[in-house]
Design an enzyme around this catalytic site. Structure first.
Site, short mmCIF file in Angstrom:
data_model
loop_
_atom_site.label_atom_id
_atom_site.label_comp_id
_atom_site.label_asym_id
_atom_site.label_seq_id
_atom_site.Cartn_x
_atom_site.Cartn_y
_atom_site.Cartn_z
N HIS A 38 0.82 -1.22 0.00
CA HIS A 38 0.00 0.00 0.00
C HIS A 38 0.86 1.27 0.00
O HIS A 38 0.42 2.31 0.49
CB HIS A 38 -0.99 0.00 1.18
CG HIS A 38 -2.10 -0.99 0.99
ND1 HIS A 38 -3.35 -0.64 0.53
CD2 HIS A 38 -2.14 -2.33 1.18
CE1 HIS A 38 -4.11 -1.73 0.46
NE2 HIS A 38 -3.40 -2.77 0.83
N SER A 133 -4.65 -10.20 -14.29
CA SER A 133 -5.30 -9.20 -15.16
C SER A 133 -4.25 -8.47 -16.00
O SER A 133 -4.43 -8.31 -17.20
CB SER A 133 -6.14 -8.21 -14.34
OG SER A 133 -5.35 -7.52 -13.41
N ASP A 177 1.79 -3.61 -11.43
CA ASP A 177 1.37 -4.82 -12.14
C ASP A 177 1.91 -4.90 -13.57
O ASP A 177 2.62 -5.85 -13.92
CB ASP A 177 -0.16 -4.91 -12.18
CG ASP A 177 -0.77 -4.98 -10.79
OD1 ASP A 177 0.00 -4.97 -9.81
OD2 ASP A 177 -2.01 -5.03 -10.69
P1 ADP Z 1 -5.45 -10.62 -10.26
O1 ADP Z 1 -5.02 -9.63 -11.28
O2 ADP Z 1 -4.78 -10.44 -8.94
O3 ADP Z 1 -5.38 -12.04 -10.70
P2 ADP Z 1 -7.94 -9.32 -10.76
O4 ADP Z 1 -9.26 -9.35 -10.09
O5 ADP Z 1 -7.28 -8.01 -10.97
O6 ADP Z 1 -7.00 -10.33 -9.97
O7 ADP Z 1 -8.07 -9.98 -12.20
C1 ADP Z 1 -8.71 -11.23 -12.34
C2 ADP Z 1 -9.63 -11.16 -13.55
O8 ADP Z 1 -8.85 -11.18 -14.76
C3 ADP Z 1 -10.54 -12.36 -13.66
O9 ADP Z 1 -11.71 -12.19 -12.91
C4 ADP Z 1 -10.83 -12.39 -15.14
O10 ADP Z 1 -11.83 -11.43 -15.48
C5 ADP Z 1 -9.52 -11.93 -15.75
N1 ADP Z 1 -8.66 -13.07 -16.11
C6 ADP Z 1 -7.47 -13.40 -15.60
N2 ADP Z 1 -6.97 -14.51 -16.19
C7 ADP Z 1 -7.88 -14.89 -17.12
C8 ADP Z 1 -7.97 -15.96 -18.07
N3 ADP Z 1 -7.01 -16.88 -18.18
N4 ADP Z 1 -9.07 -16.02 -18.84
C9 ADP Z 1 -10.04 -15.10 -18.75
N5 ADP Z 1 -10.02 -14.08 -17.88
C10 ADP Z 1 -8.96 -13.97 -17.07
MG MG Z 2 -5.31 -7.53 -11.20
#
Ligand code: ADP
Ligand code: MG
Length: 392
Positions: A38, A133, A177
């Site tokens: 943070h 993401s 990120d």
């Molecule tokens: P993080 O980035 O920490 O994994 P986030 O909530 O920012 O968590 O992002 C996760 C989102 O990214 C998922 O809910 C989905 O919408 C998308 N996502 C990530 N990987 C995939 C994938 N392999 N296929 C489809 N969507 C994905």
């Molecule tokens: Mg994310």
């Protein structure tokens, strides 16, 4: 799920969905927040590392004007006409990430006169704090760019991913990120100064690996808890400016100033500020310790960071405390801490090469005896950043 995210798997998935061969393949890694919790939106420093779990995107042109997004995680393919950037909802909401990338690239001058097929495979758990993401955004940007004859630079890729996430999706994520996903380097940590948006790569000595334990916990109130922490940090800065009018960012405040806040300051405000100011200092100490090879100090800083999240920033939870506690007592672990925003998600540990599946199983057993479920274990190497991969 490991081993499913190879270029060959993405090419096969593309063929199974679209019935033709893809023209472009790109791969983007996940990342851990190594230290710097943070600190980003408080103008501070943060350090991350790319880890060898990937999103792989396969792309090709279409003869019509349709734009199609498929993911092996989604039973349905998402469709839009070229130039239609209305967002998807429900089960197809994931496709807003590549749609956002396409929209941002178009706004930045990409000229698309024919349609697009995109297919995504991944071995990076989504929503575990490992930035799937950003990996999805960056892999999509690289693959889409190649289909339309564009080759975005590393700087462009970071900007495209961030703009898509912050503006198109409306998610207020910091600069870590996409920067780590793009600029990560094998056996290096990426240090980012969020005030000046500058970046530095510092080698991680020795044969260390990263052990990640994904608790699978996601707090239902996580968005409002983040917003509350943002507000508390903003309030701390406002109060500190009464004493130090020139203070630009919370991380620049001298810690003793917190003892001179007005008597009616809520205790939580001073606690959040203390965490952020100290954590900013710990990132700098980590960089110096890496330079001098003082690995025990790095372990101590990681442990202190977690303790501070638990007691001062209060963004840990019992599951993460159990994992960090078990790991921090383990002889093959240098240090462990929650990685990312907190309130669930993952704990990462810097471990010696000897730490393996048996050690992870023992930790998962202890965790299970306390909390019921088992955490997902990812045994990672620190890897290089995103890039195109061969279609053969
Ligand atoms: P993080 O980035 O920490 O994994 P986030 O909530 O920012 O968590 O992002 C996760 C989102 O990214 C998922 O809910 C989905 O919408 C998308 N996502 C990530 N990987 C995939 C994938 N392999 N296929 C489809 N969507 C994905
Ligand atoms: Mg994310």
């Amino acid at each position: 799920m490991k081993d499913s995210a190879t270029p060959g798997a993405a090419a096969d998935f593309y063929r199974s969905i679209y019935g033709s061969e893809c023209e472009a393949l790109a791969r983007a890694p996940g990342r851990i927040e190594f230290i710097g919790n943070h600190t980003d939106y408080n103008g501070g420093r943060v350090a991350g590392a790319a880890v060898d779990r990937f999103v792989v995107a396969a792309a090709g042109r279409r003869s019509d004007r349709a734009v199609c997004f498929a993911s092996a995680l989604s039973p349905e393919t998402a469709f839009r006409e070229l130039g239609d950037f209305r967002k998807f909802s429900g089960a197809l909401a994931w496709a807003n990430y590549p749609l956002g990338i396409f929209s941002v690239m178009t706004a930045r001058g990409l000229h698309a006169s024919y349609g697009l097929n995109l297919a995504i495979v991944s071995d990076l758990p989504a929503g575990a704090g490992l930035s799937s993401s950003a990996a999805l955004e960056v892999a999509a940007a690289l693959a889409i760019g190649r289909v339309y004859g564009e080759n975005p630079s590393a700087t462009d890729l970071v900007a495209i991913g961030r703009t898509a996430e912050n503006r198109f999706l409306g998610l207020p994520s910091g600069p870590l990120d996409q920067s780590v996903c793009v600029h990560g380097r094998e056996n290096h940590l990426v240090f980012i100064d969020c005030k000046h948006l500058s970046m530095e790569l510092v080698p991680l000595p020795g044969p260390y690996r990263i052990a990640i334990f994904n608790s699978g916990i996601s707090h239902s109130l996580v968005d409002s808890l983040y917003a509350q922490r943002h507000n508390e940090c903003a309030e701390a800065l406002r109060l500190l400016r009464v004493i130090h009018p020139d203070l630009e960012n919370l991380v620049d405040a001298p810690e003793p100033a917190l003892d001179h806040l007005p008597a009616d300051t809520p205790p939580a405000v001073a606690m959040r500020a203390r965490h952020v100011i100290r954590e900013h200092g710990r990132v700098a100490e980590t960089r110096e310790a890496l330079r001098s090879g003082d690995m025990p100090l790095i372990g101590r800083l990681l442990r202190e960071s977690h303790a501070s999240s638990r007691t001062l920033f209060e963004n840990s939870c019992p599951e993460l405390d159990t994992l960090a506690g078990l790991l921090n007592e383990h002889p093959k672990v240098l240090g462990a801490r929650l990685s990312g925003g907190g309130f669930g998600g993952s704990v990462m540990a810097l471990v010696s090469r000897e730490f393996g599946e048996t050690d992870a199983r023992a930790i998962a057993d202890c965790y299970e005896s306390v909390h019921g479920g088992r955490p997902e274990f990812l045994h990672c190497a620190v890897t290089g950043g995103a890039g195109p991969v061969s279609t053969r």
